[in-house]
Motif scaffolding. Structure first.
Motif, PDB file in Angstrom:
ATOM      1  N   PHE A  54      36.055 -29.133  38.166  1.00 40.86           N
ATOM      2  CA  PHE A  54      36.091 -30.176  39.297  1.00 40.86           C
ATOM      3  C   PHE A  54      36.264 -31.520  38.610  1.00 40.86           C
ATOM      4  O   PHE A  54      36.668 -32.778  39.036  1.00 40.86           O
ATOM      5  CB  PHE A  54      34.705 -30.166  40.054  1.00 40.86           C
ATOM      6  CG  PHE A  54      34.649 -28.874  40.912  1.00 40.86           C
ATOM      7  CD1 PHE A  54      35.746 -28.709  41.886  1.00 40.86           C
ATOM      8  CD2 PHE A  54      33.612 -28.338  41.223  1.00 40.86           C
ATOM      9  CE1 PHE A  54      35.773 -27.692  42.801  1.00 40.86           C
ATOM     10  CE2 PHE A  54      33.351 -27.221  42.094  1.00 40.86           C
ATOM     11  CZ  PHE A  54      34.648 -26.796  43.070  1.00 40.86           C
ATOM     12  N   GLY A  55      35.949 -31.714  37.193  1.00 36.94           N
ATOM     13  CA  GLY A  55      35.830 -33.013  36.637  1.00 36.94           C
ATOM     14  C   GLY A  55      37.318 -33.300  36.147  1.00 36.94           C
ATOM     15  O   GLY A  55      37.790 -34.448  36.504  1.00 36.94           O
TER      16      GLY A  55
ATOM     17  N   MET B 252      31.456 -32.628  44.344  1.00 39.98           N
ATOM     18  CA  MET B 252      31.330 -34.060  44.585  1.00 39.98           C
ATOM     19  C   MET B 252      30.546 -35.057  43.539  1.00 39.98           C
ATOM     20  O   MET B 252      31.036 -36.158  43.583  1.00 39.98           O
ATOM     21  CB  MET B 252      30.222 -34.092  45.993  1.00 39.98           C
ATOM     22  CG  MET B 252      29.983 -35.426  46.488  1.00 39.98           C
ATOM     23  SD  MET B 252      31.586 -36.180  47.247  1.00 39.98           S
ATOM     24  CE  MET B 252      31.195 -38.104  47.492  1.00 39.98           C
ATOM     25  N   THR B 253      29.909 -34.379  42.726  1.00 39.05           N
ATOM     26  CA  THR B 253      29.291 -35.300  41.605  1.00 39.05           C
ATOM     27  C   THR B 253      30.250 -36.160  40.894  1.00 39.05           C
ATOM     28  O   THR B 253      30.278 -37.170  40.618  1.00 39.05           O
ATOM     29  CB  THR B 253      28.324 -34.487  40.678  1.00 39.05           C
ATOM     30  OG1 THR B 253      27.451 -33.872  41.531  1.00 39.05           O
ATOM     31  CG2 THR B 253      27.834 -35.042  39.796  1.00 39.05           C
ATOM     32  N   PRO B 254      31.485 -35.381  40.391  1.00 33.74           N
ATOM     33  CA  PRO B 254      32.329 -36.101  39.288  1.00 33.74           C
ATOM     34  C   PRO B 254      33.407 -37.167  40.388  1.00 33.74           C
ATOM     35  O   PRO B 254      33.658 -38.324  39.616  1.00 33.74           O
ATOM     36  CB  PRO B 254      33.359 -34.979  38.878  1.00 33.74           C
ATOM     37  CG  PRO B 254      33.114 -34.063  39.695  1.00 33.74           C
ATOM     38  CD  PRO B 254      31.746 -33.939  40.275  1.00 33.74           C
ATOM     39  N   ILE B 255      33.451 -36.813  41.585  1.00 36.65           N
ATOM     40  CA  ILE B 255      33.990 -37.758  42.579  1.00 36.65           C
ATOM     41  C   ILE B 255      32.929 -39.008  42.636  1.00 36.65           C
ATOM     42  O   ILE B 255      33.726 -40.030  42.455  1.00 36.65           O
ATOM     43  CB  ILE B 255      34.237 -37.077  43.853  1.00 36.65           C
ATOM     44  CG1 ILE B 255      35.277 -35.752  43.721  1.00 36.65           C
ATOM     45  CG2 ILE B 255      34.808 -38.384  44.872  1.00 36.65           C
ATOM     46  CD1 ILE B 255      36.603 -36.190  43.273  1.00 36.65           C
TER      47      ILE B 255
ATOM     48  N   GLY C  97      36.320 -38.777  34.671  1.00 39.13           N
ATOM     49  CA  GLY C  97      35.708 -37.602  35.730  1.00 39.13           C
ATOM     50  C   GLY C  97      35.308 -36.531  34.852  1.00 39.13           C
ATOM     51  O   GLY C  97      34.346 -35.546  34.995  1.00 39.13           O
ATOM     52  N   ARG C  98      35.917 -36.015  33.793  1.00 39.50           N
ATOM     53  CA  ARG C  98      35.765 -34.851  33.139  1.00 39.50           C
ATOM     54  C   ARG C  98      34.523 -35.093  32.250  1.00 39.50           C
ATOM     55  O   ARG C  98      33.549 -34.136  32.066  1.00 39.50           O
ATOM     56  CB  ARG C  98      37.017 -34.621  31.862  1.00 39.50           C
ATOM     57  CG  ARG C  98      38.013 -33.926  32.546  1.00 39.50           C
ATOM     58  CD  ARG C  98      39.479 -34.190  31.974  1.00 39.50           C
ATOM     59  NE  ARG C  98      40.143 -35.455  31.912  1.00 39.50           N
ATOM     60  CZ  ARG C  98      41.118 -35.630  31.497  1.00 39.50           C
ATOM     61  NH1 ARG C  98      41.773 -34.931  30.712  1.00 39.50           N
ATOM     62  NH2 ARG C  98      41.684 -36.867  31.751  1.00 39.50           N
ATOM     63  N   VAL C  99      34.131 -36.355  31.524  1.00 40.80           N
ATOM     64  CA  VAL C  99      33.044 -36.520  30.509  1.00 40.80           C
ATOM     65  C   VAL C  99      31.998 -36.511  31.723  1.00 40.80           C
ATOM     66  O   VAL C  99      30.940 -35.653  31.266  1.00 40.80           O
ATOM     67  CB  VAL C  99      33.104 -37.530  29.852  1.00 40.80           C
ATOM     68  CG1 VAL C  99      31.925 -37.946  29.166  1.00 40.80           C
ATOM     69  CG2 VAL C  99      34.299 -37.522  28.673  1.00 40.80           C
ATOM     70  N   MET C 100      32.016 -37.296  32.880  1.00 44.71           N
ATOM     71  CA  MET C 100      30.928 -37.007  33.558  1.00 44.71           C
ATOM     72  C   MET C 100      30.685 -35.779  34.359  1.00 44.71           C
ATOM     73  O   MET C 100      29.567 -35.526  34.682  1.00 44.71           O
ATOM     74  CB  MET C 100      31.133 -38.273  34.795  1.00 44.71           C
ATOM     75  CG  MET C 100      30.978 -39.799  34.199  1.00 44.71           C
ATOM     76  SD  MET C 100      29.842 -39.921  33.013  1.00 44.71           S
ATOM     77  CE  MET C 100      28.486 -39.853  33.989  1.00 44.71           C
ATOM     78  N   SER C 101      31.645 -34.899  34.605  1.00 46.81           N
ATOM     79  CA  SER C 101      31.136 -33.449  34.820  1.00 46.81           C
ATOM     80  C   SER C 101      30.560 -32.702  33.876  1.00 46.81           C
ATOM     81  O   SER C 101      30.064 -31.775  34.255  1.00 46.81           O
ATOM     82  CB  SER C 101      32.559 -32.942  35.165  1.00 46.81           C
ATOM     83  OG  SER C 101      33.147 -32.604  33.891  1.00 46.81           O
ATOM     84  N   PHE C 102      30.882 -33.200  32.578  1.00 49.30           N
ATOM     85  CA  PHE C 102      30.052 -32.438  31.658  1.00 49.30           C
ATOM     86  C   PHE C 102      28.615 -32.936  31.539  1.00 49.30           C
ATOM     87  O   PHE C 102      27.673 -31.981  31.564  1.00 49.30           O
ATOM     88  CB  PHE C 102      30.581 -32.835  30.076  1.00 49.30           C
ATOM     89  CG  PHE C 102      32.017 -32.237  29.618  1.00 49.30           C
ATOM     90  CD1 PHE C 102      32.263 -31.195  30.506  1.00 49.30           C
ATOM     91  CD2 PHE C 102      32.908 -33.174  28.995  1.00 49.30           C
ATOM     92  CE1 PHE C 102      33.774 -30.673  30.219  1.00 49.30           C
ATOM     93  CE2 PHE C 102      34.300 -32.413  28.878  1.00 49.30           C
ATOM     94  CZ  PHE C 102      34.825 -31.292  29.281  1.00 49.30           C
ATOM     95  N   TRP C 103      28.447 -34.060  32.022  1.00 48.94           N
ATOM     96  CA  TRP C 103      26.775 -34.428  32.261  1.00 48.94           C
ATOM     97  C   TRP C 103      26.458 -33.781  33.228  1.00 48.94           C
ATOM     98  O   TRP C 103      25.141 -33.417  33.185  1.00 48.94           O
ATOM     99  CB  TRP C 103      26.821 -36.045  32.444  1.00 48.94           C
ATOM    100  CG  TRP C 103      25.488 -36.493  32.793  1.00 48.94           C
ATOM    101  CD1 TRP C 103      24.685 -36.878  32.205  1.00 48.94           C
ATOM    102  CD2 TRP C 103      24.852 -36.859  34.143  1.00 48.94           C
ATOM    103  NE1 TRP C 103      23.561 -37.231  32.681  1.00 48.94           N
ATOM    104  CE2 TRP C 103      23.591 -37.435  34.107  1.00 48.94           C
ATOM    105  CE3 TRP C 103      25.473 -36.519  35.473  1.00 48.94           C
ATOM    106  CZ2 TRP C 103      22.808 -37.670  35.117  1.00 48.94           C
ATOM    107  CZ3 TRP C 103      24.731 -36.876  36.696  1.00 48.94           C
ATOM    108  CH2 TRP C 103      23.383 -37.256  36.312  1.00 48.94           C
TER     109      TRP C 103
END
Length: 417
Positions: free
Chosen positions: A70-71, A125-128, A349-355
């Motif tokens: 999703f990120g 929704m989180t990475p968005i 988006g990708r890095v925050m999806s890892f978080w």
């Protein structure tokens, strides 16, 4: 450049940011009201710490499994349109939970299914959500906006359950689910009206999904600040926040206080969160400072949980839960803001999806694991052991911070070890 106080005052004159912050505040409160309602239902239906932990886990586990995918999508899609669609879908699942609960048809099967569905939607929704702030506010206000948005989400994580407990005790779980469904409506309106700075939106369309995912992973692994922050937030979520998901067990099985006692414990977490937020609002907008705050928060959370393991009185447990809430909020906001201030926008988006994957995945695995451990032993021993592990992680983080001189944070584009 204006000082921090000037920026802090000026940002609330920006219509875009104020609307987004209000919408996010309302929606996230509803989200956590629903989560505490599901945890309480799981406990009352089964009387099992394992099932209570598993229901909580299903709300977060998809973030660990699907979050990075999703990120990648968050770096490609129309952020506004995707956020509206996801909010509408979450509204529908909340109304379904409300209907089943009011009709008396809610059971463990439906809870497992809908918790999983909510987990998938939440992980999308989180990475968005994390990618929206940088494209909504003016660039000069971005650091403050990221701080306030992170504080709002993490405060809601602790205040929402407190409100939810009062709602459940007064009107029942159906009302809690209805409130959550209604809280999505303001956010949908906000998303339809705010201005999006399209020129600052990420653009990764030239890369295949897997290649884009690998790019993001390599960037996160080789950037020493991002790597350290992700490791600490994941571990604290695993053995710390996962334990907080078992507050219904403490309220009922340990102190025999029922849903009212749960509300008091959750309220104590909220008080700790608000105190932590006040401290964080005064922190200089620099990733190194927020990284240090994360470590301080881990120390506080670890001490609170160790104390909770030995607390003989309910009143003392309330105080210790407040200390734990203070620490967990500091870790959550500190790590999230440090990453947002560090990451290259093209990979946001990708890095925050890892978080979100490491944090929410840690909560999911931790809630299930700690619930299972508590089935065969006293939950107080589990809390004490979790606290000791968090303290060890905090000591390790402090040692690394001093060893690599992380106070002198290098630019986000640097990927040296």
């Amino acid at each position: 450049m204006p000082d921090t106080s000037d920026i802090s005052k000026s940002i609330f004159r920006d219509r875009n940011f104020v609307l987004f912050l209000i919408g996010q505040c309302i929606t996230t409160q509803g989200l956590w009201i629903q989560k505490i309602a599901m945890s309480w239902l799981a406990w009352t239906l089964t009387g099992s710490a394992f099932w209570t932990g598993l229901i909580a886990a299903l709300n977060f586990a998809p973030a660990f499994l699907l979050g990075p995918i999703f990120g990648v999508m968050a770096d490609r899609v129309d952020l506004r349109r995707t956020a509206v669609v996801l909010n509408l879908m979450m509204t529908a699942t909340a109304f379904l939970l409300m209907g089943l609960s009011i009709a008396g048809q809610i059971n463990l099967f439906w809870m497992l299914v809908l918790a999983g569905v909510n987990g998938v939607l939440g992980s999308a929704m989180t990475p968005i959500r994390l990618s929206l702030v940088p494209v909504i506010v003016p660039r000069e206000f971005m650091s403050r906006a990221l701080t306030y948005a992170a504080m709002n989400f993490n405060i809601s994580r602790l205040v929402g359950p407190a409100v939810g407990s009062v709602v459940i005790a007064t009107w029942g779980t159906g009302a809690a689910f209805m409130i959550n469904a209604l809280t999505y409506i303001p956010m949908i309106f906000v998303l339809a009206t705010v201005r999006i700075h399209v020129e600052r939106a990420p653009d990764a369309k030239s890369r295949r999904v897997f290649a884009a995912l690998v790019d993001g992973a390599n960037y996160a692994i080789h950037h020493r600040v991002i790597r350290s922050v992700l490791a600490l937030s994941c571990f604290v979520a695993l053995v710390g926040t996962g334990m907080v998901e078992l507050l219904p067990v403490f309220a009922e099985a340990v102190y025999d206080r029922g849903v009212t006692g749960l509300g008091m414990l959750a309220s104590a977490s909220g008080v700790g969160a608000v105190a932590s937020a006040f401290m964080l609002s005064r922190v200089k907008s620099d990733p190194a400072h927020f990284q240090r705050i994360s470590i301080i928060g881990a120390f506080a959370a670890g001490c609170g949980m160790v104390g909770l393991g030995f607390a003989p009185w309910y009143e003392l447990a309330v105080v210790l839960v407040a200390v734990t809430g203070f620490g967990l909020t500091a870790v959550g906001v500190g790590s999230q803001t440090a990453l947002q201030l560090t990451v290259d926008n093209k990979l946001r988006g990708r890095v925050m999806s890892f978080w979100s994957a490491t944090t929410f995945g840690g909560i999911a695995l931790g809630g299930t694991m700690l619930g299972a451990i508590s089935e065969v032993g006293k939950i107080q021993y589990t809390a004490c052991g979790s606290g000791v592990l968090i303290l060890c992680a905090a000591i390790t983080g402090l040692w690394r911070l001093r060893r690599i001189g992380a106070m002198d944070v290098k630019p986000a584009t640097e990927t040296s070890n």
